[in-house]
Enzyme design. Structure first.
Site, mmCIF file in Angstrom:
data_model
loop_
_atom_site.group_PDB
_atom_site.id
_atom_site.type_symbol
_atom_site.label_atom_id
_atom_site.label_comp_id
_atom_site.label_asym_id
_atom_site.label_seq_id
_atom_site.Cartn_x
_atom_site.Cartn_y
_atom_site.Cartn_z
ATOM 1 N N GLU A 69 0.890 -1.165 0.000
ATOM 2 C CA GLU A 69 0.000 0.000 0.000
ATOM 3 C C GLU A 69 0.928 1.216 0.000
ATOM 4 O OE1 GLU A 69 -3.475 1.514 2.973
ATOM 5 O OE2 GLU A 69 -2.700 -0.504 3.248
ATOM 6 N N ARG A 304 5.070 -13.066 9.535
ATOM 7 C CA ARG A 304 5.673 -11.777 9.271
ATOM 8 C C ARG A 304 6.980 -11.673 10.051
ATOM 9 N NH1 ARG A 304 2.973 -7.295 9.660
ATOM 10 N NH2 ARG A 304 4.490 -6.051 10.749
ATOM 11 N N LYS A 314 4.410 0.740 8.958
ATOM 12 C CA LYS A 314 4.612 2.017 8.279
ATOM 13 C C LYS A 314 3.999 3.150 9.082
ATOM 14 C CE LYS A 314 3.786 0.249 3.660
ATOM 15 N NZ LYS A 314 2.374 -0.113 3.666
HETATM 16 P P1 ATP Z 1 2.463 -1.826 7.455
HETATM 17 O O1 ATP Z 1 1.667 -2.078 8.678
HETATM 18 O O2 ATP Z 1 3.886 -1.577 7.726
HETATM 19 O O3 ATP Z 1 1.838 -0.837 6.525
HETATM 20 P P2 ATP Z 1 1.423 -3.771 5.756
HETATM 21 O O4 ATP Z 1 1.422 -5.252 5.811
HETATM 22 O O5 ATP Z 1 0.127 -3.093 5.930
HETATM 23 O O6 ATP Z 1 2.501 -3.245 6.747
HETATM 24 P P3 ATP Z 1 1.671 -3.442 2.985
HETATM 25 O O7 ATP Z 1 2.215 -2.296 2.246
HETATM 26 O O8 ATP Z 1 0.230 -3.718 2.873
HETATM 27 O O9 ATP Z 1 2.107 -3.235 4.459
HETATM 28 O O10 ATP Z 1 2.515 -4.759 2.698
HETATM 29 C C1 ATP Z 1 3.017 -5.167 1.470
HETATM 30 C C2 ATP Z 1 3.495 -6.579 1.627
HETATM 31 O O11 ATP Z 1 4.549 -6.633 2.580
HETATM 32 C C3 ATP Z 1 2.396 -7.485 2.109
HETATM 33 O O12 ATP Z 1 2.319 -8.606 1.269
HETATM 34 C C4 ATP Z 1 2.815 -7.879 3.488
HETATM 35 O O13 ATP Z 1 2.503 -9.202 3.722
HETATM 36 C C5 ATP Z 1 4.327 -7.677 3.477
HETATM 37 N N1 ATP Z 1 4.806 -7.302 4.803
HETATM 38 C C6 ATP Z 1 4.513 -6.190 5.490
HETATM 39 N N2 ATP Z 1 5.088 -6.204 6.702
HETATM 40 C C7 ATP Z 1 5.787 -7.370 6.779
HETATM 41 C C8 ATP Z 1 6.606 -7.988 7.776
HETATM 42 N N3 ATP Z 1 6.824 -7.407 8.965
HETATM 43 N N4 ATP Z 1 7.155 -9.184 7.498
HETATM 44 C C9 ATP Z 1 6.948 -9.764 6.305
HETATM 45 N N5 ATP Z 1 6.189 -9.251 5.334
HETATM 46 C C10 ATP Z 1 5.610 -8.065 5.558
HETATM 47 MG MG MG Z 2 -1.190 -1.934 5.247
#
Ligand code: ATP
Ligand code: MG
Length: 610
Positions: A69, A304, A314
């Site tokens: 995202e 994760r 993020k």
């Molecule tokens: P955040 O809370 O940091 O925004 P998110 O999962 O909402 O994390 P996205 O941008 O939606 O962030 O994630 C993109 C990809 O990165 C997704 O497929 C997610 O599974 C992966 N991802 C995000 N955080 C992690 C993590 N801590 N470990 C492994 N994969 C991750």
């Molecule tokens: Mg997210």
């Protein structure tokens, strides 16, 4: 699967990767072996069933995707996911799509989009393959998503619910209680379609009604109790502007994005495990209706990355930036990819880290030292060595002129005769050559290398003790002078003749201590930034604590140091081992020739808390 699996499909032997196996590799190898996706076609771009049917046999054996995202900078957790998805695609003859998951009409910033592209490229991956760019944005699929929603309504699989949010919540039931049907659940498809179109046309207030999938209000999986799939939300979208006032829910949008892109293995983190039945339900319905190609993608979940002393969200990292707890997204203390890069991390180090931690199906915490270890292990074999004095105090060799003679040029009297010293650029790579620097009457040494009254076991400088100046001579400490505050202002020693490293008989005088130094004559002043972990607690939010309270007040220390002359003209991003101190990188933002700035990347060994 209507076409037969090839007899000897891309099996394990064709895809020997010498990488440790894991459950995802096993799944992909099995699918390749059984030809699960062998019948797939690819229309050259994302699209519906007809679009792909008109295309060619998919040249990509598997399709994966990384779907961030664009609402912030990527962090170390995303690096794990990027290495995983792009790495699997590379290893199995597939491709990995970079998809901006922008179905949520929140503010999206071009800055974030660009930083995400940079991060993927910098990590060594590419979304271009077979002459195509597989860079997509989910909001391009809104039209199809709307069509899918109308299809579900017409097929009796979705209805418009006008209950209040509160009623919907209560009627959903809980783990011990089945849900209760909404009074709107039995509307006819025609009534639902009319209502849904009114929603689309802006005839209803935000939040006044939602479109729900009609599945099973008694399902033990609460996610299947008629989940909402479309909501009314008057918001301007960065891509589609004001075209829509209804937006799909993430759980509806994501499977559709995967299906339109012909993803084979949709890998996500464990918190989506309970969503998998809905993922399959939705795509099964859309396959039945002939809207998306078969076989449809499948979702697999992995744990994760949780890293001690680090936040991987993020949103929370954004808070550190906007509250000025750090200098920006690329602050070297940040676990963002730009922060890690500025700190001295390399793509190789992050790839090695991702490989070492592997992928598992249960959540755990990885120790921060694993990340640091990967950096150390990748820098050690390649980083040029250099001497640096981080906390300098002057050492005067009082008998220098007697031993070395007086300089011919009388203007050099204070410096004395300069004696050339050299050292290997890398101890294991003599072919890289040597670095050169000079010793004179005065040198800078580390303040902590002198003790007026030495504690037990201290082998460095104290009055009466002999040490070697590394790559230089043996000296004997004679004393020190102090400033008005009682601080040591200067250390004195005498030079012992004929002990210079590399000259015959130089080791006749035995010493227990060797200290690093730089000559006052040719030292280069440099700013050195020492970093510690950003949080004092391994779990910065443990016990429901606000992570801000756990910030480490000593996470940055700025020093006025001296480095050896071989570092006078280095470029930003170049990495070195400062002997005895650790690995340092010339800061990619503030470093300039003439005004050098070095960041501590990682110490020589794990010394945190010791
Ligand atoms: P955040 O809370 O940091 O925004 P998110 O999962 O909402 O994390 P996205 O941008 O939606 O962030 O994630 C993109 C990809 O990165 C997704 O497929 C997610 O599974 C992966 N991802 C995000 N955080 C992690 C993590 N801590 N470990 C492994 N994969 C991750
Ligand atoms: Mg997210």
């Amino acid at each position: 699967m209507n076409s037969p699996a090839s007899p000897k499909p891309a099996g394990a032997a064709d895809h020997e990767t010498h990488k440790p196996s894991n459950f995802l590799r096993q799944i992909i190898e099995k699918d390749l072996h059984e030809g699960t996706y062998a019948s797939r076609r690819w229309g050259g771009s994302p699209g519906d069933a007809a679009h792909h049917a008109a295309g060619q046999a998919d040249p990509a054996k598997v399709r994966l995707r990384f779907p961030p995202e664009p609402n912030g900078y990527l962090h170390i957790g995303h690096a794990k996911s990027i290495c995983l998805n792009f790495g699997l695609a590379r290893d199995y003859g597939g491709v990995c799509h970079l998809r901006f998951d922008d179905t949520n009409p929140e503010k999206e910033d071009a800055e974030y989009v660009n930083s995400i592209k940079d991060a993927v490229k910098w990590l060594g991956f590419d979304w271009e393959a077979n002459g195509e760019s597989m860079l997509y944005q989910a909001s391009d699929y809104f039209d199809f998503m709307y069509r899918a929603a109308e299809y579900l309504i017409e097929a009796g699989h979705a209805y418009v619910d006008e209950q209040t949010v509160e009623q919907i919540r209560i009627n959903r039931g809980d783990f011990s209680k089945p849900g209760t049907d909404s009074p709107f659940r039995s509307r006819t498809p025609a009534e639902n379609l009319a209502r849904f179109r009114e929603m689309r046309d802006g005839q209803h207030e935000d939040g006044s009604m939602v479109l729900r999938a009609r599945i099973d209000m008694a399902s033990p999986n609460i996610n299947l109790r008629d989940p909402a799939i479309y909501r009314i939300r008057r918001a301007t979208h960065h891509n589609t502007g004001d075209k829509w006032c209804i937006y799909p829910m993430y759980t509806f949008a994501h499977p559709i994005e995967d299906a339109l892109e012909q993803i084979t293995h949709s890998i996500c983190t464990l918190e989506f495990e309970d969503q998998r039945p809905f993922y399959d339900w939705l795509l099964d319905r859309l396959c039945e209706g002939g809207l998306v190609a078969t076989p449809h993608p499948h979702q697999y979940e992995f744990a994760r990355l949780n890293l001690t002393y680090v936040l991987t969200s993020k949103r929370k990292l954004a808070q550190l930036v906007y509250d000025h707890k750090v200098t920006g997204w690329d602050d070297p203390r940040m676990p963002t990819i730009v922060g890690l890069r500025r700190r001295g991390y390399t793509p190789e180090a992050l790839q090695l880290f991702a490989e070492r931690i592997g992928v598992t199906k249960s959540d755990s915490w990885i120790d921060y030292s694993t990340l640091e270890g990967a950096l150390r292990d990748t820098l050690d074999p390649i980083a040029p060595r250099a001497m640096a004095v981080l906390d300098p105090v002057k050492l005067v060799l009082t008998n220098w002129d007697e031993v070395m003679g007086k300089p011919e040029d009388s203007s050099q009297a204070a410096v004395g005769v300069l004696d050339e010293c050299s050292a290997p650029i890398h101890p294991h790579h003599p072919e890289l050559g040597k670095r050169h620097f000079k010793i004179g009457k005065e040198v800078w040494i580390e303040r902590t290398d002198f003790e007026e009254t030495p504690p037990k076991g201290f082998f460095r400088l104290f009055p009466g003790n002999k040490v070697r100046l590394k790559y230089g001579h043996v000296i004997e400490c004679t004393g020190c002078s102090k400033d008005a505050n009682g601080q040591v202002a200067e250390v004195q020693a005498t030079l012992i003749a004929d002990t210079k490293s590399g000259t015959p008989g130089s080791d006749a005088v035995k010493v227990k201590g060797v200290i690093t130094w730089v000559g006052v004559n040719d030292a280069v002043p440099a700013e050195v930034r020492l970093y510690e972990r950003l949080f004092v607690e391994a779990h910065p939010e443990a016990g429901g604590k606000d992570f801000i309270e756990n910030l480490n007040p000593n996470s940055l220390k700025v020093l006025k140091a001296f480095v050896e002359p071989s570092l006078a003209a280095v470029k930003a991003d170049e990495k070195f081992q400062f002997e005895r101190h650790g690995y340092f990188v010339a800061d990619r933002v503030d470093h300039a020739v003439g005004k050098p700035v070095f960041n501590l990347a990682v110490g020589l060994k794990d010394s945190w808390g010791k």
